[in-house]
Design an enzyme around this catalytic site. Structure first.
Site, PDB file in Angstrom:
ATOM      1  N   ASN A  12     -13.848 -33.987  -1.474  1.00  0.00           N
ATOM      2  CA  ASN A  12     -12.577 -34.557  -1.929  1.00  0.00           C
ATOM      3  C   ASN A  12     -12.904 -35.512  -3.079  1.00  0.00           C
ATOM      4  O   ASN A  12     -13.390 -36.617  -2.856  1.00  0.00           O
ATOM      5  CB  ASN A  12     -11.910 -35.297  -0.764  1.00  0.00           C
ATOM      6  N   TRP A  13     -12.633 -35.059  -4.295  1.00  0.00           N
ATOM      7  CA  TRP A  13     -13.001 -35.863  -5.480  1.00  0.00           C
ATOM      8  C   TRP A  13     -12.085 -37.083  -5.623  1.00  0.00           C
ATOM      9  O   TRP A  13     -12.362 -37.965  -6.416  1.00  0.00           O
ATOM     10  CB  TRP A  13     -12.916 -35.000  -6.741  1.00  0.00           C
ATOM     11  N   LYS A  14     -10.987 -37.105  -4.885  1.00  0.00           N
ATOM     12  CA  LYS A  14      -9.991 -38.190  -5.017  1.00  0.00           C
ATOM     13  C   LYS A  14      -9.610 -38.328  -6.494  1.00  0.00           C
ATOM     14  O   LYS A  14      -9.578 -37.332  -7.205  1.00  0.00           O
ATOM     15  CB  LYS A  14     -10.523 -39.484  -4.395  1.00  0.00           C
ATOM     16  N   HIS A 100      -3.985 -37.214   4.076  1.00  0.00           N
ATOM     17  CA  HIS A 100      -5.141 -38.103   3.923  1.00  0.00           C
ATOM     18  C   HIS A 100      -4.673 -39.548   4.118  1.00  0.00           C
ATOM     19  O   HIS A 100      -3.559 -39.904   3.727  1.00  0.00           O
ATOM     20  CB  HIS A 100      -5.767 -37.926   2.538  1.00  0.00           C
ATOM     21  N   GLU A 102      -5.288 -42.138   2.586  1.00  0.00           N
ATOM     22  CA  GLU A 102      -4.889 -42.819   1.340  1.00  0.00           C
ATOM     23  C   GLU A 102      -3.468 -42.430   0.938  1.00  0.00           C
ATOM     24  O   GLU A 102      -2.754 -43.219   0.322  1.00  0.00           O
ATOM     25  CB  GLU A 102      -5.925 -42.512   0.243  1.00  0.00           C
ATOM     26  N   GLY A 176     -15.401 -44.822   2.806  1.00  0.00           N
ATOM     27  CA  GLY A 176     -15.924 -45.604   1.681  1.00  0.00           C
ATOM     28  C   GLY A 176     -16.604 -46.900   2.079  1.00  0.00           C
ATOM     29  O   GLY A 176     -16.852 -47.749   1.218  1.00  0.00           O
ATOM     30  N   SER A 216     -17.689 -41.774   5.151  1.00  0.00           N
ATOM     31  CA  SER A 216     -19.080 -42.172   4.889  1.00  0.00           C
ATOM     32  C   SER A 216     -20.101 -41.129   5.332  1.00  0.00           C
ATOM     33  O   SER A 216     -21.170 -41.477   5.852  1.00  0.00           O
ATOM     34  CB  SER A 216     -19.377 -43.537   5.526  1.00  0.00           C
ATOM     35  N   GLY A 237     -16.144 -37.799   0.596  1.00  0.00           N
ATOM     36  CA  GLY A 237     -15.588 -38.463  -0.585  1.00  0.00           C
ATOM     37  C   GLY A 237     -16.706 -38.833  -1.553  1.00  0.00           C
ATOM     38  O   GLY A 237     -17.194 -37.999  -2.312  1.00  0.00           O
ATOM     39  N   GLY A 238     -17.149 -40.096  -1.494  1.00  0.00           N
ATOM     40  CA  GLY A 238     -18.118 -40.615  -2.466  1.00  0.00           C
ATOM     41  C   GLY A 238     -19.312 -39.701  -2.721  1.00  0.00           C
ATOM     42  O   GLY A 238     -19.662 -39.440  -3.877  1.00  0.00           O
TER      43      GLY A 238
END
Ligand code: 13P
Length: 254
Positions: A12-14, A100, A102, A176, A216, A237-238
């Site tokens: 997920n590149w966000k 999600h 967010e 994150g 994470s 994510g990250g």
């Protein structure tokens, strides 16, 4: 991880990535896929909508899949700035993330909104990746199971089946932060999610639904997380913004 469910590793590149990343990041992963040949996992990239098309071109013929990060509950209409599931399908997306945390937080999305989005994703022929997860406050109050069970009951589409549904458990406090629940807790929540899904769509379908853990996930903890019985992949994510780290996570799939 089970023998019967093929692992799914999702990036997920966000809100990250300009056109240059479409070529460099997606291109690097496409090369790794081609070099490896047959993989033991499916890999899915969910870039921002602006570069889905460019990422699609960079991963052509690689075996990588493409997905969106969100969609509207309607397929067309007067919804300025929104993107529909059929628009994602039109860009060769096979998957759509909905719910999600967010989105739930930044856009006040309720379970009912998430469910309507998931229905729209299925109607457009996408696999819906429905996200659930508790906040730190809910966890500290001992409500993790109740919160997640409620989100499952309220967010899953009526016409869900093993072939069109993926569920991602993402504890909000783990996103994150570098923190993750201990393995036994992840397995306990995933087992409960599968049980709840089975009450909604039946045991045999529920046994085939892929359940992802997110929050994470890094190369250092992926082996342990992917070894859990009811974890069938990761929503990353990250670490997905670094092709070597993302690839290392995928390699942890047995
Ligand atoms: P991180 O991997 O950066 O914690 O993000 C997880 C996530 O929200 C994926 O959807």
């Amino acid at each position: 991880m089970s023998n019967t469910r093929r692992p799914l590793i999702v990036g997920n590149w966000k809100m990250n990535g300009l056109r240059a990343e479409a070529a460099s990041l997606a291109g690097a992963l496409a090369e790794k896929m081609k070099e490896q040949g047959a993989t033991t996992f499916d890999m899915l990239l969910c870039p921002p909508a602006t570069i889905i098309d460019a990422v699609g071109k960079a991963i052509a013929e690689s075996g990588l899949s493409l997905g969106g990060q969100d969609c509207h509950a309607n397929q067309t209409g007067a919804h300025t700035g929104d993107i529909s599931a059929s628009m994602l399908a039109d860009l060769n997306c096979g998957y759509g993330i909905v719910g999600h945390s967010e989105r739930r937080t930044d856009h006040d999305e309720s379970d009912a909104v998430v469910k309507a989005k998931a229905e729209a994703a299925l109607a457009a022929g996408l696999v819906a990746i429905v996200c659930v997860g508790e906040t730190e406050e809910q966890r500290d109050a001992g409500n993790t199971m109740g919160v997640v069970a409620g989100q499952i009951a309220g967010s899953l589409p009526e016409s869900a089946s093993a072939s069109n549904l993926v569920v991602a458990y993402e504890p909000v406090w783990a996103i994150g932060t570098g923190r993750t629940p201990v393995s036994a807790e992840v397995q306990e929540v995933h087992a409960m999610i599968r049980q709840k899904i089975s009450e909604l769509i039946g045991e045999s379908d529920a046994a085939q639904v892929r359940l992802l853990y997110g929050g994470s996930v890094k190369p250092r903890n992926a082996n342990e997380l992917m070894s859990l019985a009811d974890v069938d992949g990761a929503l990353v994510g990250g670490a997905c913004l670094n092709p070597d780290d993302f690839w290392a996570i995928a390699q942890s799939c047995p």
